[in-house]
Motif scaffolding. Sequence first.
Motif, short mmCIF file in Angstrom:
data_model
loop_
_atom_site.label_atom_id
_atom_site.label_comp_id
_atom_site.label_asym_id
_atom_site.label_seq_id
_atom_site.Cartn_x
_atom_site.Cartn_y
_atom_site.Cartn_z
N ALA A 62 8.51 6.07 1.52
CA ALA A 62 7.57 7.04 0.93
C ALA A 62 6.40 7.28 1.85
CB ALA A 62 7.11 6.54 -0.43
N ASN A 63 5.88 6.22 2.45
CA ASN A 63 4.75 6.38 3.38
C ASN A 63 5.15 7.14 4.63
OD1 ASN A 63 3.04 5.00 1.65
ND2 ASN A 63 3.24 3.04 2.71
N ALA A 64 6.38 6.93 5.11
CA ALA A 64 6.85 7.64 6.31
C ALA A 64 6.91 9.14 6.07
CB ALA A 64 8.22 7.10 6.72
N THR A 114 0.83 -1.20 0.00
CA THR A 114 0.00 0.00 0.00
C THR A 114 0.87 1.25 0.00
OG1 THR A 114 -1.74 -1.15 1.21
CG2 THR A 114 -1.79 1.26 1.25
N LEU A 115 0.50 2.22 -0.80
CA LEU A 115 1.19 3.51 -0.85
C LEU A 115 0.22 4.63 -0.50
CD1 LEU A 115 3.30 3.11 -4.12
CD2 LEU A 115 4.15 3.03 -1.77
N GLU A 116 0.69 5.54 0.33
CA GLU A 116 -0.11 6.72 0.67
C GLU A 116 -0.12 7.72 -0.47
OE1 GLU A 116 -1.86 6.92 3.41
OE2 GLU A 116 -1.06 5.09 4.31
N GLN A 152 8.84 9.47 -7.26
CA GLN A 152 9.87 10.50 -7.15
C GLN A 152 11.00 10.05 -6.25
OE1 GLN A 152 7.62 13.86 -5.73
NE2 GLN A 152 7.00 14.51 -7.79
N LEU A 153 10.64 9.45 -5.13
CA LEU A 153 11.64 8.98 -4.17
C LEU A 153 12.53 7.90 -4.78
CD1 LEU A 153 12.69 8.83 -1.19
CD2 LEU A 153 11.00 7.02 -0.84
N VAL A 154 11.91 6.94 -5.44
CA VAL A 154 12.68 5.84 -6.04
C VAL A 154 13.66 6.37 -7.07
CG1 VAL A 154 12.51 3.77 -7.48
CG2 VAL A 154 10.89 4.11 -5.61
#
Length: 273
Positions: free
Chosen positions: A268-270, A201-203, A210-212
Amino acid sequence: MSLLKNTKFLLRRYRIIPNKLLGQNFIVDSSIFQCMVDYASLDQSNAVLDIGAGLGFLTDFLADKCEQVLAVEADTRLVKVLREQLKQLSNIKIIEGDVLKVQIPPFNKVVSIPPYHISSRLLPWLFNKDFDCGVLVFQKEFANRLIASVGSEDYGWLTVIAYYYVEVELLDEVLRWMFYPQPEVDSVIVRLKPKKPPPFTLENVTLFKQLVRSLFTQRNRKVRNAVLSFLRGTRVITAENMIKMADTPSFQDKRVRELAPEDFGAFANALVK
């Protein structure tokens, strides 16, 4: 007339010199077409996207196997060939332009031998579309990046993004002599099936991508340093949860290339908590 002879005939007739920079290498072994159709499990209910339709041989073959073919071609010279050679087939819609920019009608399957130079931009575009199955021919080196193991030389941002969106299968080899003109490398048929639901799951999916991409520009750096660099680039003043995660025993000694796709998702979720 063989496919090779027909290819050369049409190129002479329309005075087209294949553009190497545009990845204009035309399949001249028609057995590949049937393999692709079989792997895509096409039937008369399907609307199929053919990206980089070229001289139209695959497009013509697909027209007999499905309800509609959306043949996209950016080269105006080849569009002329398509319109003249396929004008008798009412279920083919020829779309002139860059597939990444033009409006594409709905489709549920992709069967295509796209220009190789757009591969890394094409897949993220495709991942955002609603489709059931894609069967495409890619350069073998590029295809290997889609299934690379964590930490390997081929493991990168595209591996992680592909893992989130699709199941990837590398199928039959397509050797360089099966093209005219011959490319410098061999290729492979790749089947893509969207993962429903995704593996984690991604928020915020956009932030995840972008992060990756950002972290893989520093693939050999320690995770904490790469994360801090990303935060500075996004002008985020503080992201305590993300930094705390990078400092945990699970990540503090890891390099970016050693992060699993799920780890990127967790970071990414953090950031949005």
